[in-house]
Design an enzyme around this catalytic site. Sequence first.
Site, PDB file in Angstrom:
ATOM      1  N   GLY A  98     -19.024  22.749 -13.112  1.00 50.50           N
ATOM      2  CA  GLY A  98     -18.137  21.620 -12.889  1.00 50.50           C
ATOM      3  C   GLY A  98     -17.135  21.521 -14.019  1.00 50.50           C
ATOM      4  O   GLY A  98     -17.107  22.354 -14.936  1.00 50.50           O
ATOM      5  N   ILE A  99     -16.324  20.476 -14.012  1.00 47.35           N
ATOM      6  CA  ILE A  99     -15.325  20.263 -15.049  1.00 47.35           C
ATOM      7  C   ILE A  99     -15.879  19.293 -16.085  1.00 47.35           C
ATOM      8  O   ILE A  99     -16.670  18.423 -15.770  1.00 47.35           O
ATOM      9  CB  ILE A  99     -14.013  19.711 -14.445  1.00 47.35           C
ATOM     10  CG1 ILE A  99     -12.905  19.643 -15.500  1.00 47.35           C
ATOM     11  CG2 ILE A  99     -14.238  18.354 -13.810  1.00 47.35           C
ATOM     12  CD1 ILE A  99     -12.471  20.967 -16.044  1.00 47.35           C
ATOM     13  N   GLY A 100     -15.465  19.452 -17.344  1.00 49.24           N
ATOM     14  CA  GLY A 100     -15.874  18.511 -18.381  1.00 49.24           C
ATOM     15  C   GLY A 100     -16.446  19.217 -19.592  1.00 49.24           C
ATOM     16  O   GLY A 100     -16.610  20.442 -19.625  1.00 49.24           O
ATOM     17  N   GLY A 101     -16.753  18.418 -20.604  1.00 48.95           N
ATOM     18  CA  GLY A 101     -17.209  18.955 -21.872  1.00 48.95           C
ATOM     19  C   GLY A 101     -18.505  19.733 -21.784  1.00 48.95           C
ATOM     20  O   GLY A 101     -18.632  20.815 -22.369  1.00 48.95           O
ATOM     21  N   MET A 102     -19.484  19.212 -21.043  1.00 55.02           N
ATOM     22  CA  MET A 102     -20.779  19.892 -20.978  1.00 55.02           C
ATOM     23  C   MET A 102     -20.720  21.228 -20.258  1.00 55.02           C
ATOM     24  O   MET A 102     -21.206  22.235 -20.776  1.00 55.02           O
ATOM     25  CB  MET A 102     -21.836  18.979 -20.367  1.00 55.02           C
ATOM     26  CG  MET A 102     -22.331  17.925 -21.335  1.00 55.02           C
ATOM     27  SD  MET A 102     -23.643  16.935 -20.654  1.00 55.02           S
ATOM     28  CE  MET A 102     -23.900  15.801 -22.043  1.00 55.02           C
ATOM     29  N   GLU A 107     -16.847  26.007  -6.707  1.00 54.47           N
ATOM     30  CA  GLU A 107     -15.826  25.159  -6.083  1.00 54.47           C
ATOM     31  C   GLU A 107     -14.537  25.235  -6.896  1.00 54.47           C
ATOM     32  O   GLU A 107     -13.479  25.565  -6.392  1.00 54.47           O
ATOM     33  CB  GLU A 107     -16.336  23.725  -6.037  1.00 54.47           C
ATOM     34  CG  GLU A 107     -15.301  22.680  -5.692  1.00 54.47           C
ATOM     35  CD  GLU A 107     -15.879  21.274  -5.806  1.00 54.47           C
ATOM     36  OE1 GLU A 107     -16.857  21.001  -5.081  1.00 54.47           O
ATOM     37  OE2 GLU A 107     -15.384  20.474  -6.605  1.00 54.47           O
ATOM     38  N   VAL A 138     -22.462  10.538 -14.184  1.00 57.18           N
ATOM     39  CA  VAL A 138     -22.097   9.321 -14.916  1.00 57.18           C
ATOM     40  C   VAL A 138     -23.361   8.637 -15.400  1.00 57.18           C
ATOM     41  O   VAL A 138     -23.501   8.288 -16.570  1.00 57.18           O
ATOM     42  CB  VAL A 138     -21.281   8.364 -14.017  1.00 57.18           C
ATOM     43  CG1 VAL A 138     -20.989   7.053 -14.751  1.00 57.18           C
ATOM     44  CG2 VAL A 138     -19.990   9.035 -13.574  1.00 57.18           C
TER      45      VAL A 138
END
Length: 446
Positions: free
Chosen positions: A219-223, A244, A319
């Site tokens: 997925g997208i994001g820091g982790m 995706e 979240v």
Amino acid sequence: MAFEQEYQKKLTSADEAVKVVKSGDWVDFGWCTGTPYALDLALAKRVPELSDVKFRGGILLRPLACFSAPEANERLTWNSWHMSGIERKMIANGNTFYGALRYSELPRWIRENCEPIDVAMFQVSPMDKQGYFSFGPNASHMAAVCERARVIIVEVNPNMPRCLGGFEEGIHVSKVDMIVESDSPIGILGGGGPATEVDEAVAKLIVEEIPNGACLQLGIGGMPNAVGSLIAQSDLKDLGVHTEMYVDAFVDITMAGKITGSQKSIDRGRQTFAFGAGTQKLYDFINDNPSCMSAPVSYTNDARTIAQIDNFVSINNAVNLDLFGQVNSESAGIKQISGAGGQLDFVLGAYLSKGGKSFICCSSSFTDKQGNLQSRILPTLDNGSIVTDARPNVHYVVTEYGKVCLKGLSSWQRAEALISIAHPKFRDELIEQADKMHLWRRSNKR
């Protein structure tokens, strides 16, 4: 007619092209990096003379000119399939809404269930010698949009990477009604800033679960980016990609020699994706690259497709989540943050894969605007929060305090497992709440 002659015949100005939009129309505005630029600017000039124009799109990488025009709030409606930070802010205007749908279902929904599309306008790469325009890194659902659109306007941009595929990755000049040219920069999507210590701790726990030859979805994001960085530095080899969203981390892992795709049972040797967004590094890498495969989301995100790939590893953010194991990845209470996207598709598909695993990751806590530490693991989700992943489907959950497998656990086991990876400050409070909700066995250690 030669393709170039047909191109020239259909070539027009943006101002002329947008005259086709009428009051009451449904307008598809492409997707992510394919959102039009010159056409958007031209359409903004017409807003005062239009009413009840309804747009569909998503993951905006820059504010829309037509939605910043005078009276836009009363005359235009934006319907998003997945919200970026720009779209989250647009909600306050009262004319921006989220369309709830599993992302994998979008092409079928467009073909079978949605209202006819009056006008579709979106950016493409320059026409090739066979007369085809590439959708760029946005195959996603665009072929379905073109099938249902009454009028198709393409905005040809030389900065748009030409993405290769196999099916539904572009449109032929003969299917296009009007052509507009522009030279706007392609939208950039950063990775959410440098990895934090928490990101790196979570990444380490996940990477040790990845075998050689595994196929990755990030997925997208820091982790997820931190996981990608750690994989690039690891001893892993012969990894594959079926995702995706194609993000910068995949470029880094590839350049480190970790991705070959040699163990994939389908699309062997190719990195398959539905759409992509990132920095210029990403756009340069995927441009005309035969090792990358742009495909519709109905293929990439279908659990039946994912299930065919052994050792599939899916890594996504959340979240927050509750002690029942319900995962919210798209809202803060009633405030929409992003969207369902394909997270559930990959949670389901990864578990169907032989040796597959899905990981939902988040920090154990966060600091709110008032400076107070808050737990991401809650007794129950906040009022109005969206359940992105229902509890029977969740596999692994990871925070900086550990990883737990929730699959098949009874309610008390699930609560105990999640509390064990919560921030220590909140564990006693969570145990107390679990006890009140009859989720805590009297014999459990406090």
